[in-house]
Design an enzyme around this catalytic site. Structure first.
Site, PDB file in Angstrom:
ATOM      1  N   ASP A   8       0.917  -1.173   0.071  1.00  0.00           N
ATOM      2  CA  ASP A   8       0.122   0.249  -0.015  1.00  0.00           C
ATOM      3  C   ASP A   8       0.883   1.205  -0.082  1.00  0.00           C
ATOM      4  O   ASP A   8       2.077   1.146  -0.170  1.00  0.00           O
ATOM      5  CB  ASP A   8      -0.996  -0.077   1.154  1.00  0.00           C
ATOM      6  CG  ASP A   8      -0.175   0.346   2.574  1.00  0.00           C
ATOM      7  OD1 ASP A   8       0.940   0.311   2.507  1.00  0.00           O
ATOM      8  OD2 ASP A   8      -1.037   0.022   3.532  1.00  0.00           O
ATOM      9  N   CYS A  65       2.765  -3.066   4.073  1.00  0.00           N
ATOM     10  CA  CYS A  65       2.155  -2.145   4.287  1.00  0.00           C
ATOM     11  C   CYS A  65       2.872  -1.454   5.530  1.00  0.00           C
ATOM     12  O   CYS A  65       4.187  -1.387   5.655  1.00  0.00           O
ATOM     13  CB  CYS A  65       0.617  -2.419   5.008  1.00  0.00           C
ATOM     14  SG  CYS A  65       0.692  -3.437   6.136  1.00  0.00           S
ATOM     15  N   GLY A  66       2.163  -0.403   6.155  1.00  0.00           N
ATOM     16  CA  GLY A  66       2.822   0.263   7.158  1.00  0.00           C
ATOM     17  C   GLY A  66       3.794  -0.678   8.142  1.00  0.00           C
ATOM     18  O   GLY A  66       4.715  -0.257   8.634  1.00  0.00           O
ATOM     19  N   THR A  67       2.791  -1.464   8.917  1.00  0.00           N
ATOM     20  CA  THR A  67       3.395  -2.573   9.689  1.00  0.00           C
ATOM     21  C   THR A  67       3.884  -3.905   9.496  1.00  0.00           C
ATOM     22  O   THR A  67       4.241  -4.864  10.082  1.00  0.00           O
ATOM     23  CB  THR A  67       2.458  -2.426  10.945  1.00  0.00           C
ATOM     24  OG1 THR A  67       1.035  -3.003  10.467  1.00  0.00           O
ATOM     25  CG2 THR A  67       2.115  -1.266  11.683  1.00  0.00           C
ATOM     26  N   GLY A  68       3.111  -4.193   8.285  1.00  0.00           N
ATOM     27  CA  GLY A  68       2.972  -5.677   7.905  1.00  0.00           C
ATOM     28  C   GLY A  68       1.863  -6.416   8.634  1.00  0.00           C
ATOM     29  O   GLY A  68       1.482  -7.476   8.229  1.00  0.00           O
ATOM     30  N   ILE A  69       1.245  -6.021   9.535  1.00  0.00           N
ATOM     31  CA  ILE A  69       0.197  -6.633  10.387  1.00  0.00           C
ATOM     32  C   ILE A  69      -1.253  -6.584   9.424  1.00  0.00           C
ATOM     33  O   ILE A  69      -1.726  -7.882   9.265  1.00  0.00           O
ATOM     34  CB  ILE A  69      -0.225  -5.985  11.589  1.00  0.00           C
ATOM     35  CG1 ILE A  69       1.117  -6.070  12.448  1.00  0.00           C
ATOM     36  CG2 ILE A  69      -1.331  -6.737  12.230  1.00  0.00           C
ATOM     37  CD1 ILE A  69       1.127  -5.266  13.531  1.00  0.00           C
ATOM     38  N   GLY A  70      -1.657  -5.669   8.826  1.00  0.00           N
ATOM     39  CA  GLY A  70      -2.715  -5.567   8.128  1.00  0.00           C
ATOM     40  C   GLY A  70      -2.651  -6.488   6.940  1.00  0.00           C
ATOM     41  O   GLY A  70      -3.461  -7.378   6.764  1.00  0.00           O
ATOM     42  N   HIS A  98       9.508 -23.918   9.192  1.00  0.00           N
ATOM     43  CA  HIS A  98       8.881 -24.643  10.358  1.00  0.00           C
ATOM     44  C   HIS A  98       7.346 -24.496   9.755  1.00  0.00           C
ATOM     45  O   HIS A  98       6.284 -25.363   9.594  1.00  0.00           O
ATOM     46  CB  HIS A  98       8.931 -23.990  11.459  1.00  0.00           C
ATOM     47  CG  HIS A  98      10.252 -24.387  12.378  1.00  0.00           C
ATOM     48  ND1 HIS A  98      10.295 -24.473  13.616  1.00  0.00           N
ATOM     49  CD2 HIS A  98      11.382 -24.844  11.739  1.00  0.00           C
ATOM     50  CE1 HIS A  98      11.734 -24.754  13.844  1.00  0.00           C
ATOM     51  NE2 HIS A  98      12.174 -25.007  12.958  1.00  0.00           N
ATOM     52  N   ASN A  99       6.985 -23.352   9.265  1.00  0.00           N
ATOM     53  CA  ASN A  99       5.530 -22.684   8.661  1.00  0.00           C
ATOM     54  C   ASN A  99       5.280 -22.840   7.363  1.00  0.00           C
ATOM     55  O   ASN A  99       4.200 -22.879   6.940  1.00  0.00           O
ATOM     56  CB  ASN A  99       5.371 -21.551   9.293  1.00  0.00           C
ATOM     57  CG  ASN A  99       5.559 -21.536  10.873  1.00  0.00           C
ATOM     58  OD1 ASN A  99       6.348 -20.527  11.094  1.00  0.00           O
ATOM     59  ND2 ASN A  99       4.996 -22.218  11.786  1.00  0.00           N
ATOM     60  N   ARG A 132       8.519 -33.075  11.266  1.00  0.00           N
ATOM     61  CA  ARG A 132       7.499 -33.026  12.023  1.00  0.00           C
ATOM     62  C   ARG A 132       6.836 -31.828  12.056  1.00  0.00           C
ATOM     63  O   ARG A 132       5.564 -31.823  12.642  1.00  0.00           O
ATOM     64  CB  ARG A 132       8.384 -32.833  13.570  1.00  0.00           C
ATOM     65  CG  ARG A 132       8.778 -31.613  13.623  1.00  0.00           C
ATOM     66  CD  ARG A 132       9.790 -31.415  14.966  1.00  0.00           C
ATOM     67  NE  ARG A 132      10.376 -30.177  15.440  1.00  0.00           N
ATOM     68  CZ  ARG A 132      11.515 -29.713  14.649  1.00  0.00           C
ATOM     69  NH1 ARG A 132      12.191 -30.505  13.595  1.00  0.00           N
ATOM     70  NH2 ARG A 132      12.130 -28.644  14.899  1.00  0.00           N
ATOM     71  N   HIS A 133       6.989 -30.882  11.095  1.00  0.00           N
ATOM     72  CA  HIS A 133       6.199 -29.618  10.938  1.00  0.00           C
ATOM     73  C   HIS A 133       4.872 -30.191   9.797  1.00  0.00           C
ATOM     74  O   HIS A 133       4.130 -29.261   9.748  1.00  0.00           O
ATOM     75  CB  HIS A 133       6.919 -28.670  10.122  1.00  0.00           C
ATOM     76  CG  HIS A 133       8.333 -28.393  11.093  1.00  0.00           C
ATOM     77  ND1 HIS A 133       7.913 -27.980  12.365  1.00  0.00           N
ATOM     78  CD2 HIS A 133       9.591 -28.549  10.895  1.00  0.00           C
ATOM     79  CE1 HIS A 133       9.273 -27.668  12.902  1.00  0.00           C
ATOM     80  NE2 HIS A 133      10.156 -27.943  12.162  1.00  0.00           N
TER      81      HIS A 133
END
Ligand code: RB5
Length: 146
Positions: A8, A65-70, A98-99, A132-133
């Site tokens: 963004d 984005c600004g934080t990466g959170i949204g 792992h993810n 295991r993941h």
């Protein structure tokens, strides 16, 4: 490997640095925008990019984005997509090893360019460990059905 990028307005300048970095690394990418500093809504970009990853058009995505959170919250609404917001290199390594994260999200207003590009390198260069993941990721997939 082909990577989809999107940012963004708050992530625009970091996206420009990322494009230069990927070009130097000879990593193929497509830029879904935004292309100007005019304010845009990050869920629209996250949704478009996450769907393209889900369809298999890209193996990985990087959203800013600004934080990466949204961007992370929005991308994770697409079933089957695993998006990880990372602010350090170990998290980026673990998000892959792992993810098996498909998508990295970064905070353009939070971290500097040098750290962001190092995080990107860990994210792009680290393979999934499997083992295991695998069963744990299957449990995450099952949560989408509940
Ligand atoms: C835009 O002002 C900002 O809210 C957005 O870039 C992002 O930080 C949201 O998570």
């Amino acid at each position: 490997m082909k990577v989809v990028l999107a940012a963004d307005h708050a992530g625009l300048s970091l996206k420009e640095a990322l494009i230069k970095h990927l070009s130097e690394k000879k990593v193929a990418y497509e830029d879904f925008g935004t292309y100007t500093e005019k304010a845009v809504d990050y869920p629209d970009l996250a949704h478009k990019a996450a769907l393209a990853v889900k369809r298999g058009e890209f193996q990985k995505g990087i959203l800013i984005c600004g934080t990466g959170i949204g961007m992370a919250i929005a991308a994770n609404k697409v079933s089957g997509i695993r998006a990880a917001q990372c602010g350090d290199c170990f998290s980026a390594y673990a998000a892959r090893a792992h993810n098996d994260a498909h998508i990295l999200t970064l905070g353009g207003r939070v971290i500097g360019e040098g750290l962001a590009l190092a995080i990107v390198d860990y994210f792009l260069d680290t393979p999934f460990e499997g083992g295991r993941h695998v069963a744990r990721l299957e449990k995450i997939s099952l949560l989408e059905e509940k």
